[in-house]
Design an enzyme around this catalytic site. Structure first.
Site, PDB file in Angstrom:
ATOM      1  CG  HIS A 217      -2.369  -0.781   0.947  1.00 51.90           C
ATOM      2  ND1 HIS A 217      -2.352  -2.106   1.001  1.00 51.90           N
ATOM      3  CD2 HIS A 217      -3.446  -0.105   0.782  1.00 51.90           C
ATOM      4  CE1 HIS A 217      -3.706  -2.351   0.794  1.00 51.90           C
ATOM      5  NE2 HIS A 217      -4.559  -1.075   0.679  1.00 51.90           N
ATOM      6  CG  HIS A 264       2.255  -2.818   6.509  1.00 56.11           C
ATOM      7  ND1 HIS A 264       2.782  -3.687   6.314  1.00 56.11           N
ATOM      8  CD2 HIS A 264       1.181  -2.584   5.719  1.00 56.11           C
ATOM      9  CE1 HIS A 264       2.290  -4.338   4.981  1.00 56.11           C
ATOM     10  NE2 HIS A 264       1.461  -3.472   4.905  1.00 56.11           N
TER      11      HIS A 264
END
Length: 450
Positions: A217, A264
């Site tokens: 992303h 993350h």
């Protein structure tokens, strides 16, 4: 000197990989988990956290231990070194999250509401409930994370293709496909798991079955806006600082949203950002030549198919199963379909690019007629693409299962076969991209929306 610098680098990586930084940022933004209280298991849980990658103290231990961990920087050994080497102490946040109030107590004390997570696309897992105390930040970072998801791309690329500049859209699709291929393939090579929960609250679980290093992303959220800026700043007339500010805001929003969502660590987001910058530096100067080759070279169709299918097979060979394989094939299939359709447009003289002497292009005056026509093109075109995608999804899985002799009664299980998943992605998204670039503009001409 070199060993000292390497030691400090490993320590920095350990620090940035610590999931407690993610948990603290989530708390700062008003995200609270509903983790159950387990005081009897605290001692065992503390030890377990060291294995699974939860909170650890800052870098400690002797140089020899750090030297051993340095040899594993590309893969699993660095991940293990992030957890324990020498006398690594448990950080206070582990106890704060694990021994805090129970889920019901948290719900009762909070002014927010408990939210179910988005269901995982393959496992059906709904995830752990959580509480949102700052709805503005939740909405903002939800938008940020959607800037890297499928529905955004199925609107963004067509909008550029139909309403702005097909030349820019073609080259942006090339960048997007190769950034995702390299990023997802790197994930399957490195094989780092997602940040541990607890302490991290999994606000999103849709991609939770994927590996996490680097953040794709963050990669697409950096490569796309900055590539768009680089492609348009000399091609269109608009304020330089305006374009740069938009690209920077887009990138920062996507990157921070991945930490907010608990998907993350800080290290993985920073790595994704830097990785995409490196890819963009290498790929950007070649985009015009790639576009010219795709449009005019005699062997271009064969090269496009072999290249994109071949790299999809490479991605599928890197791991036994992960959802990242399908996403990689989806991006490459989209790029292949768009490239083949663009070539057909070029051969038929449809959607010609403006001559170089007409550059830079001037932004048109946005009036009611232009705005209405653009919105109508987007609504009609995206509706057609969604219909094509839905129809192809119905056809693709049974057809692929029949071709490769795989039972089709359990779709999720069938898609775990590499040949079925690869064929499914190319049939569905290759067709969608082809319709977007070639057939939908013809429909616009028929409807008077060109």
């Amino acid at each position: 000197m070199a060993s000292d610098a390497l030691h400090r680098f490993v320590c920095l990586c350990r620090y940035l990989q610590d999931p407690c930084h993610v948990a603290r940022f989530q708390q700062l933004c008003g995200v609270r988990g509903t983790f159950p209280k387990k005081p009897a298991e605290a001692g065992e849980r503390d030890e377990e956290l060291g294995v699974n990658g939860a909170c650890v103290g800052q870098c400690q231990g002797d140089r020899a231990a750090s030297g051993d961990s340095a040899h594993g920087l590309p893969g699993r050994r660095l991940r293990k070194s992030l957890n324990a080497a020498g006398n690594v102490e448990q950080d206070e946040c582990s106890a704060a999250f694990l021994n805090g109030p129970s889920g019901r107590d948290t719900e009762r004390d909070s002014k927010g509401t408990v939210k179910p997570l988005r269901r995982n696309s393959l496992t059906g897992d709904v995830g752990q409930e959580f509480i949102i105390e700052n709805k503005f930040l939740f909405s903002l970072f939800t938008v940020g994370t959607e800037l890297g998801n499928e529905m955004f791309f199925i609107v963004f690329f067509p909008f550029l293709m139909w309403n702005v500049d097909p030349y820019v859209s073609r080259q942006l699709i090339v960048v997007w496909a190769w950034v995702l291929f390299l990023g997802q393939s790197t994930k399957d090579l490195v094989r780092w798991t997602r940040p541990a929960s607890p302490p991290v609250v999994k606000v999103e679980v849709f991609y939770n079955t994927e590996y996490s290093m680097p953040s794709t992303h963050a990669m697409s959220g950096t490569a796309l806006p900055f590539c768009l800026f680089l492609l348009t700043c000399s091609r269109w007339q608009y304020p330089f600082m305006f374009g740069l500010s938009i690209a920077l805001f887009w990138s920062v929003l996507v990157c921070i949203s991945r930490i907010y969502m608990g998907m993350h660590s800080v290290l993985e987001v920073i790595t994704g950002f830097l990785y995409s910058v490196l890819i963009l530096v290498v790929l950007q100067p070649m985009l015009h030549d790639i576009d010219t080759f795709y449009l005019s070279h005699g062997y271009a169709p064969l090269v496009i198919l072999l290249l994109h299918v071949g790299f999809s097979l490479v991605a599928f060979s890197l791991d036994s199963w992960s959802t990242s394989r399908g996403d990689t094939a989806q991006a490459l299939a989209t790029a292949a379909g768009a490239a083949l359709a663009s070539r057909l447009n070029h051969q038929l003289g449809l959607q010609p690019d403006p001559p170089e002497e007409a550059l830079p292009l001037t932004l048109p005056l946005i009036d009611g007629a232009l705005l209405t026509r653009s919105i109508m093109r987007l609504l009609v075109g995206v509706a057609v693409l969604l219909a094509v995608r839905a129809a192809m999804k119905v056809v693709a899985i049974p057809l692929a299962c029949k071709i490769f002799g795989v039972p089709s009664d359990d779709v999720r299980k069938a898609r775990q076969h590499a040949h079925v998943e690869l064929s499914y992605r190319f049939m569905v998204y290759g067709t969608v991209a082809y319709c977007c670039v070639f057939l939908v503009p013809l429909l616009f001409g028929f409807l008077g929306l060109s």
